[in-house]
Design a protein around this motif. Structure first.
Motif, PDB file in Angstrom:
ATOM      1  N   HIS A  24     -22.848  22.197 -24.129  1.00  0.00           N
ATOM      2  CA  HIS A  24     -24.078  22.648 -25.121  1.00  0.00           C
ATOM      3  C   HIS A  24     -23.428  22.170 -26.263  1.00  0.00           C
ATOM      4  O   HIS A  24     -22.653  23.134 -26.884  1.00  0.00           O
ATOM      5  N   GLY A  36     -29.195  20.568 -27.563  1.00  0.00           N
ATOM      6  CA  GLY A  36     -28.566  19.965 -25.773  1.00  0.00           C
ATOM      7  C   GLY A  36     -27.544  19.998 -25.001  1.00  0.00           C
ATOM      8  O   GLY A  36     -26.569  20.612 -25.698  1.00  0.00           O
ATOM      9  N   CYS A  37     -28.130  19.941 -23.923  1.00  0.00           N
ATOM     10  CA  CYS A  37     -26.780  19.657 -22.280  1.00  0.00           C
ATOM     11  C   CYS A  37     -26.022  18.935 -22.547  1.00  0.00           C
ATOM     12  O   CYS A  37     -26.567  17.284 -22.309  1.00  0.00           O
ATOM     13  N   ASN A  46     -33.153  19.664 -21.162  1.00  0.00           N
ATOM     14  CA  ASN A  46     -32.112  19.613 -22.142  1.00  0.00           C
ATOM     15  C   ASN A  46     -31.014  19.131 -22.112  1.00  0.00           C
ATOM     16  O   ASN A  46     -30.540  19.065 -23.089  1.00  0.00           O
ATOM     17  N   SER A  47     -31.161  18.254 -21.670  1.00  0.00           N
ATOM     18  CA  SER A  47     -30.027  17.065 -21.429  1.00  0.00           C
ATOM     19  C   SER A  47     -30.044  16.251 -22.176  1.00  0.00           C
ATOM     20  O   SER A  47     -30.955  15.583 -22.878  1.00  0.00           O
ATOM     21  N   ILE A  48     -28.997  15.810 -23.367  1.00  0.00           N
ATOM     22  CA  ILE A  48     -28.377  14.509 -24.248  1.00  0.00           C
ATOM     23  C   ILE A  48     -29.496  13.140 -23.721  1.00  0.00           C
ATOM     24  O   ILE A  48     -29.396  12.016 -23.997  1.00  0.00           O
ATOM     25  N   SER A  53     -36.724  13.671 -23.231  1.00  0.00           N
ATOM     26  CA  SER A  53     -36.606  15.918 -23.534  1.00  0.00           C
ATOM     27  C   SER A  53     -36.306  15.380 -25.091  1.00  0.00           C
ATOM     28  O   SER A  53     -36.279  14.750 -26.193  1.00  0.00           O
ATOM     29  N   TYR A  55     -33.742  16.567 -26.781  1.00  0.00           N
ATOM     30  CA  TYR A  55     -32.643  16.218 -26.902  1.00  0.00           C
ATOM     31  C   TYR A  55     -31.926  14.742 -26.710  1.00  0.00           C
ATOM     32  O   TYR A  55     -31.064  14.954 -27.509  1.00  0.00           O
ATOM     33  N   SER A  63     -32.201  15.803 -31.668  1.00  0.00           N
ATOM     34  CA  SER A  63     -31.277  14.917 -30.968  1.00  0.00           C
ATOM     35  C   SER A  63     -30.023  13.986 -32.082  1.00  0.00           C
ATOM     36  O   SER A  63     -30.265  13.439 -33.124  1.00  0.00           O
TER      37      SER A  63
END
Length: 140
Positions: A24, A36-37, A46-48, A53, A55, A63
């Motif tokens: 993270h 984000g992840c 939660n993913s970039i 999302s 992030y 972001s």
């Protein structure tokens, strides 16, 4: 031939690390702002790598792909893409273990040497233009 085998084994090992440890990003002066992840699935909220999302969206203030935000611009005070930043995002796993800072700043102590971090730093301009295809390239 011997070095080639070592390289293959090391690559597989790194691949396994990226998929077993959830990494993270945390930013800001005290690295408390969740960003984000790094290695979550591209459908994870939660993913970039999820362009829908908070992030992964290029317009989101959270972001690293937002070229005009604090966390994604070339001049942002907390951006990994600012070569002079003093406060780049920290990379932590799910247990809070520190894996270095995601930063272009070559003078920042504890700069991450993770393969994924190095790839992000080297290709961040290209990645933000096509997050989805880069996810496929890196994780599939």
């Amino acid at each position: 031939m011997y070095y080639k085998k070592i390289f293959i084994v090391l690559s597989l090992f790194l691949c396994c690390i990226f998929h077993t440890q959830t990494l993270h990003l945390y930013g800001g002066v005290d690295q408390k702002e969740y960003l984000g992840c790094l290695n979550c699935d591209n459908f994870d909220k939660n993913s970039i790598w999820n362009k829908f999302s908070d992030y992964g969206n290029v317009f989101s203030s959270k972001s690293i792909w937002n070229a005009y935000g604090n966390y994604g611009s070339t001049y942002g005070p907390y951006s990994p893409w600012n070569s002079y930043t003093s406060y780049p995002p920290a990379i932590l796993d799910q247990d809070g273990n520190f894996f270095g800072f995601l930063t272009l700043n070559p003078y920042k102590s504890d700069r991450s040497e993770l393969e994924l971090a190095l790839i992000l730093c080297k290709h961040h301009e290209e990645i933000k233009n096509d997050v989805g295809s880069w996810y496929e390239r890196l994780f599939r």
